[in-house]
Design a protein around this motif. Sequence first.
Motif, short mmCIF file in Angstrom:
data_model
loop_
_atom_site.label_atom_id
_atom_site.label_comp_id
_atom_site.label_asym_id
_atom_site.label_seq_id
_atom_site.Cartn_x
_atom_site.Cartn_y
_atom_site.Cartn_z
N GLY A 54 -5.13 -8.02 -4.12
CA GLY A 54 -5.14 -6.86 -3.24
C GLY A 54 -4.66 -7.13 -1.84
O GLY A 54 -4.90 -6.34 -0.93
N VAL A 55 -3.95 -8.26 -1.64
CA VAL A 55 -3.46 -8.67 -0.31
C VAL A 55 -1.96 -8.92 -0.40
O VAL A 55 -1.48 -9.50 -1.39
N ARG A 56 -1.21 -8.50 0.61
CA ARG A 56 0.20 -8.90 0.71
C ARG A 56 0.24 -10.22 1.49
O ARG A 56 0.03 -10.25 2.71
N TRP A 57 0.51 -11.30 0.78
CA TRP A 57 0.52 -12.63 1.40
C TRP A 57 1.88 -12.95 2.03
O TRP A 57 1.93 -13.53 3.12
N ALA A 58 2.93 -12.65 1.34
CA ALA A 58 4.29 -12.87 1.85
C ALA A 58 4.88 -11.52 2.18
O ALA A 58 5.04 -10.67 1.30
N MET A 59 5.21 -11.27 3.44
CA MET A 59 5.60 -9.94 3.90
C MET A 59 7.01 -9.94 4.49
O MET A 59 7.59 -11.00 4.76
N ASP A 60 7.53 -8.75 4.68
CA ASP A 60 8.79 -8.54 5.39
C ASP A 60 8.47 -7.71 6.63
O ASP A 60 7.80 -6.68 6.52
N LEU A 61 8.94 -8.14 7.77
CA LEU A 61 8.68 -7.40 9.01
C LEU A 61 9.37 -6.05 9.03
O LEU A 61 8.94 -5.14 9.75
N GLY A 62 10.46 -5.92 8.28
CA GLY A 62 11.10 -4.63 8.12
C GLY A 62 11.82 -4.12 9.36
O GLY A 62 12.35 -4.87 10.18
N LEU A 63 11.79 -2.81 9.47
CA LEU A 63 12.57 -2.08 10.48
C LEU A 63 12.05 -2.28 11.89
O LEU A 63 10.84 -2.29 12.12
N GLN A 64 12.96 -2.42 12.85
CA GLN A 64 12.65 -2.15 14.25
C GLN A 64 13.34 -0.84 14.59
O GLN A 64 14.52 -0.65 14.29
N GLU A 65 12.61 0.09 15.21
CA GLU A 65 13.16 1.41 15.49
C GLU A 65 14.45 1.29 16.29
O GLU A 65 14.54 0.56 17.28
#
Length: 603
Positions: free
Chosen positions: A407-418
């Motif tokens: 139930g945890v996102r361990w490896a993530m993507d920072l994604g969009l900067q506006e």
Amino acid sequence: MKKIILLSLTLFVTLALRAQTFDYGKIESHPRLLLKKGEEAGLLKKISAHPELQRVHDHILKNCDKFLSEAPLERKLEGKRLLDVSRSALKRIFYLSYAYRMTKDKRYAQRAEQEMLTVSAFSDWNPAHFLDVGEMTMAVAIGYDWLFDVLQPSSKQIIRQAIVAKGFDPSRDQRYNSWLKADHNWNQVCNAGIAYGAMAVFEDEKVAAIEMLERCMKTIVLPMHAYAPDGAYPEGYNYWGYGTGFQVMLNAGIESAFGTDKGLSAMPGFLESARYMEYMTGPTGASFNFSDAREPGQANVMMSWFAFKLKDPSLLWVERQYLQRPELSVGENRLLPCMVIFGIHTTPKAVHAPASKVWIGKGVTPVALVRTNWNAGEGLYLGVKGGSAHTNHAHMDAGSFVFDALGVRWAMDLGLQEYYSLEKEGVDLWNRSQQSQRWEVFRYNNFAHNTLTLNDKLHRVDGFALLTKAFTKPDTLGAAFDLTTIFKDDLEKCTREAVIVQEKFLLVKDILQTGDAPATIRWTLVTAATPSILNPNTIVLTSGGKKLHIVVESATKIDLKIWSAEPTHSYDAPNPGVTRVGFETRMDSHQKNTLQVKLIPQP
């Protein structure tokens, strides 16, 4: 002279009708877009049997009651964009028109008419950023068509003239219409908006309307090629919602008006892309947010259209979970009435979980998506990608992945900067050349993604990470990618394999071969968990009392690292609570090495 002009126009239209895509003489009467005249009663009856759709319907009406007392929209740009205003107009007019048709409450129609007159009086709809025009044209077109029988004649004339002068006319201007040659979401949004304008005012502006529709049908195929061969949409999670949402608006709109979409929906990969989108979120509810995308998952308005077209209720399994949350969260929510219009074709009892645990997509941005359990919060999830930084909205993230467990996102993507936060600082954001300032933005380069970095360099923009093998057996789920061209200046060969093993842990295996020069390799993972180094080859991540071990195996000596995710420039967005972990290792020239990293949830 007037008689000659009239005869010439008549001849032009006659010749046009003989050669054109649609039988324009058989266009439906108003309202003709999406929901035809007399279909309201049947829609209302079916909504009551769908708890989630009833909630959406009530949500739309509640918003309309708020719109009645809100101030009129104003032509205010944010930087170079009027897009927020156009989107607000589309949401208000679409919702209010829907509310009137469902309730016959004249307050909604009157307020929608006021909104249309307000934006029609704008000096222009900002053609320099044509997305603004596309969405605004669609907004007033829907209102014009859906409220055709109750609009004041003078209002119809004003709105019709605005569609022609502020929608059609600038779309002919070469200063503004480069989107006609685009192979991405701009083409879809702008073409759909102008086509809606054409279908709305067809009777009074027949020549121009046919011109707009024929041009649309010739150029809209460009972005639709991007779905081939199997539906992996190259621009990622949020832009699937945007580009595909407007593509469905177009396909469904022309089908309702003319009885056919002339094969648009049947183009390779388009219908299949719904399955791709279903696998793009994990059990945590977070999306695989590569490229310019946000992490939170949302219900997708148009998934109900795909479920109806494909007769596949399982496509609504994840959407229903989102719609059952306390707070209604829907992507591209200004198109929300479509969720109701298309959703009533699938009964709630028919919705079931997808049969497969893995989805593999090739094409412009190849991906492997694995979900071992379809219940919220349960099972493991892997999303891993290849592709190129040169793709529209892409980052330097070839080989990057996300990983959910416990139930945890361990490896993530920072994604969009506006975008505006960067554009207002003068960042050259939309240049995707190797030396572009775009790659200095922290969230966009490979140093801030779950991938490899060679010799402290940026990835090669002209490189492409090819998906070379899919693993679909029960004990091994994932894919392998060839990243050689991403590192062609520093390595002879580089492959990455990411697989979930026996539904217990994630294995990331990199095989590297150096050439004439030695190389320093950095292996990075971005996380919101708290890291600590347990021993020389193990990092422990902790989140909410849950733990995950990152265990490294390498023939060369490794140096475990914990790096900050603090921005490197004043214009970078902050990343509170985020760190980067991983290791560095050194390889001699003409050396081969295998790096094996296991991400092991601790039950």
